[in-house]
Design a protein around this motif. Structure first.
Motif, PDB file in Angstrom:
ATOM      1  N   UNK A  11       0.847  -1.204   0.000  1.00  0.00           N
ATOM      2  CA  UNK A  11       0.000   0.000   0.000  1.00  0.00           C
ATOM      3  C   UNK A  11       0.879   1.249   0.000  1.00  0.00           C
ATOM      4  N   UNK A  12       1.913   1.241   0.840  1.00  0.00           N
ATOM      5  CA  UNK A  12       2.831   2.382   0.853  1.00  0.00           C
ATOM      6  C   UNK A  12       3.570   2.517  -0.474  1.00  0.00           C
ATOM      7  N   UNK A  13       3.950   1.394  -1.078  1.00  0.00           N
ATOM      8  CA  UNK A  13       4.647   1.442  -2.368  1.00  0.00           C
ATOM      9  C   UNK A  13       3.732   1.990  -3.451  1.00  0.00           C
ATOM     10  N   UNK A  14       2.473   1.722  -3.350  1.00  0.00           N
ATOM     11  CA  UNK A  14       1.502   2.235  -4.320  1.00  0.00           C
ATOM     12  C   UNK A  14       1.302   3.741  -4.130  1.00  0.00           C
ATOM     13  N   UNK A  15       1.214   4.168  -2.855  1.00  0.00           N
ATOM     14  CA  UNK A  15       0.993   5.591  -2.563  1.00  0.00           C
ATOM     15  C   UNK A  15       2.277   6.419  -2.686  1.00  0.00           C
ATOM     16  N   UNK A  16       3.430   5.832  -2.368  1.00  0.00           N
ATOM     17  CA  UNK A  16       4.702   6.547  -2.368  1.00  0.00           C
ATOM     18  C   UNK A  16       5.761   5.794  -3.183  1.00  0.00           C
ATOM     19  N   UNK A  17       5.620   5.714  -4.506  1.00  0.00           N
ATOM     20  CA  UNK A  17       6.597   4.958  -5.296  1.00  0.00           C
ATOM     21  C   UNK A  17       7.980   5.603  -5.290  1.00  0.00           C
ATOM     22  N   UNK A  18       8.051   6.888  -4.955  1.00  0.00           N
ATOM     23  CA  UNK A  18       9.341   7.579  -4.970  1.00  0.00           C
ATOM     24  C   UNK A  18      10.282   7.122  -3.856  1.00  0.00           C
ATOM     25  N   UNK A  19       9.795   6.331  -2.892  1.00  0.00           N
ATOM     26  CA  UNK A  19      10.673   5.805  -1.848  1.00  0.00           C
ATOM     27  C   UNK A  19      11.694   4.816  -2.415  1.00  0.00           C
ATOM     28  N   UNK A  20      11.351   4.156  -3.499  1.00  0.00           N
ATOM     29  CA  UNK A  20      12.259   3.188  -4.113  1.00  0.00           C
ATOM     30  C   UNK A  20      12.313   1.899  -3.325  1.00  0.00           C
ATOM     31  N   UNK A  21      13.052   0.920  -3.860  1.00  0.00           N
ATOM     32  CA  UNK A  21      13.128  -0.382  -3.207  1.00  0.00           C
ATOM     33  C   UNK A  21      13.779  -0.295  -1.833  1.00  0.00           C
ATOM     34  N   UNK A  22      14.772   0.559  -1.683  1.00  0.00           N
ATOM     35  CA  UNK A  22      15.450   0.673  -0.385  1.00  0.00           C
ATOM     36  C   UNK A  22      14.490   1.171   0.680  1.00  0.00           C
ATOM     37  N   UNK A  23      13.729   2.202   0.350  1.00  0.00           N
ATOM     38  CA  UNK A  23      12.754   2.748   1.304  1.00  0.00           C
ATOM     39  C   UNK A  23      11.651   1.752   1.616  1.00  0.00           C
ATOM     40  N   UNK A  24      11.193   1.071   0.567  1.00  0.00           N
ATOM     41  CA  UNK A  24      10.149   0.071   0.795  1.00  0.00           C
ATOM     42  C   UNK A  24      10.680  -1.094   1.630  1.00  0.00           C
ATOM     43  N   UNK A  25      11.903  -1.497   1.384  1.00  0.00           N
ATOM     44  CA  UNK A  25      12.504  -2.581   2.159  1.00  0.00           C
ATOM     45  C   UNK A  25      12.658  -2.215   3.621  1.00  0.00           C
ATOM     46  N   UNK A  26      13.100  -0.989   3.874  1.00  0.00           N
ATOM     47  CA  UNK A  26      13.227  -0.520   5.256  1.00  0.00           C
ATOM     48  C   UNK A  26      11.858  -0.460   5.924  1.00  0.00           C
ATOM     49  N   UNK A  27      10.878   0.067   5.201  1.00  0.00           N
ATOM     50  CA  UNK A  27       9.516   0.131   5.730  1.00  0.00           C
ATOM     51  C   UNK A  27       8.992  -1.275   6.032  1.00  0.00           C
ATOM     52  N   UNK A  28       9.254  -2.220   5.138  1.00  0.00           N
ATOM     53  CA  UNK A  28       8.835  -3.606   5.341  1.00  0.00           C
ATOM     54  C   UNK A  28       9.476  -4.186   6.603  1.00  0.00           C
ATOM     55  N   UNK A  29      10.754  -3.919   6.811  1.00  0.00           N
ATOM     56  CA  UNK A  29      11.442  -4.430   8.005  1.00  0.00           C
ATOM     57  C   UNK A  29      10.810  -3.874   9.277  1.00  0.00           C
ATOM     58  N   UNK A  30      10.510  -2.578   9.270  1.00  0.00           N
ATOM     59  CA  UNK A  30       9.901  -1.947  10.446  1.00  0.00           C
ATOM     60  C   UNK A  30       8.492  -2.495  10.673  1.00  0.00           C
ATOM     61  N   UNK A  31       7.691  -2.567   9.596  1.00  0.00           N
ATOM     62  CA  UNK A  31       6.332  -3.079   9.735  1.00  0.00           C
ATOM     63  C   UNK A  31       6.314  -4.537  10.175  1.00  0.00           C
ATOM     64  N   UNK A  32       7.264  -5.332   9.703  1.00  0.00           N
ATOM     65  CA  UNK A  32       7.344  -6.734  10.114  1.00  0.00           C
ATOM     66  C   UNK A  32       7.627  -6.830  11.611  1.00  0.00           C
ATOM     67  N   UNK A  33       8.589  -6.069  12.074  1.00  0.00           N
ATOM     68  CA  UNK A  33       8.934  -6.097  13.498  1.00  0.00           C
ATOM     69  C   UNK A  33       7.754  -5.656  14.358  1.00  0.00           C
ATOM     70  N   UNK A  34       7.095  -4.580  13.941  1.00  0.00           N
ATOM     71  CA  UNK A  34       5.955  -4.069  14.709  1.00  0.00           C
ATOM     72  C   UNK A  34       4.807  -5.077  14.699  1.00  0.00           C
ATOM     73  N   UNK A  35       4.508  -5.671  13.545  1.00  0.00           N
ATOM     74  CA  UNK A  35       3.384  -6.607  13.475  1.00  0.00           C
ATOM     75  C   UNK A  35       3.678  -7.890  14.258  1.00  0.00           C
ATOM     76  N   UNK A  36       4.912  -8.372  14.216  1.00  0.00           N
ATOM     77  CA  UNK A  36       5.259  -9.567  14.988  1.00  0.00           C
ATOM     78  C   UNK A  36       5.178  -9.268  16.483  1.00  0.00           C
ATOM     79  N   UNK A  37       5.693  -8.126  16.902  1.00  0.00           N
ATOM     80  CA  UNK A  37       5.617  -7.747  18.311  1.00  0.00           C
ATOM     81  C   UNK A  37       4.155  -7.633  18.759  1.00  0.00           C
ATOM     82  N   UNK A  38       3.343  -6.943  17.961  1.00  0.00           N
ATOM     83  CA  UNK A  38       1.938  -6.756  18.302  1.00  0.00           C
ATOM     84  C   UNK A  38       1.209  -8.093  18.345  1.00  0.00           C
ATOM     85  N   UNK A  39       1.426  -8.922  17.337  1.00  0.00           N
ATOM     86  CA  UNK A  39       0.779 -10.228  17.316  1.00  0.00           C
ATOM     87  C   UNK A  39       1.182 -11.084  18.492  1.00  0.00           C
TER      88      UNK A  39
END
Length: 153
Positions: free
Chosen positions: A47-75
């Motif tokens: 969803x973020x990659x669709x809304x913010x394509x200018x972040x590039x793969x590096x930005x999306x990868x970093x965002x994915x790492x953060x979201x993964x950590x947060x979702x695993x912790x929350x779950x």
């Protein structure tokens, strides 16, 4: 080659969504290994990659790492930990709610064993000899057996 790279960045959301769906499918095949939370993070990254394509793969990868950590912790905090706190002593103890209540003897208690009617089911009862139809007072529960005594009128 340059056009392929631009196309990939512009359509990166499809990649993230596809990976997310594959991870969710993997969770159905191999439950309990946190693929659900990583899959949800991948879909959110899409969803973020669709809304913010200018972040590039590096930005999306970093965002994915953060979201993964947060979702695993929350779950883990709100779903898995609650299930882990149930001690073995609390499992299958539904009979304890009957302690202090009276029930009708439906199969006479003879030689210390019989049955009482609890709702729409019969429970094994141990206690003094009581005739069928007598009222039995539950004093304790031992596994799935109700320990009873003659109920006072």
């Amino acid at each position: 080659m340059e056009e392929t790279g631009i196309w990939m960045v512009e359509n990166a959301h499809w990649l993230w969504w596809s990976v997310g769906v594959l991870l969710l499918a993997g969770e159905m095949l191999i439950p309990g290994v946190y693929l659900l939370w990583i899959g949800l993070a991948s879909i959110a990254t899409g969803v973020f990659a669709w809304l913010l394509p200018e972040l590039g793969f590096e930005g999306h990868g970093l965002l994915f790492a953060v979201l993964s950590a947060v979702s695993i912790y929350t779950g883990n905090r709100f779903f898995y930990r609650r299930a882990a706190t149930i001690s073995d002593a609390e499992v299958n103890t539904s009979g304890k709610r009957f302690v202090g209540k009276n029930f009708v003897v439906v199969e006479q208690i003879k030689n210390g064993q019989g049955h009482v009617q609890v709702g729409d089911s019969r429970w094994l009862a141990n206690g003094p000899d009581l005739p069928k139809g007598a009222m039995a007072h539950v004093t304790a529960v031992e596994g799935t057996i109700l320990v009873v005594e003659a109920a006072e009128d």
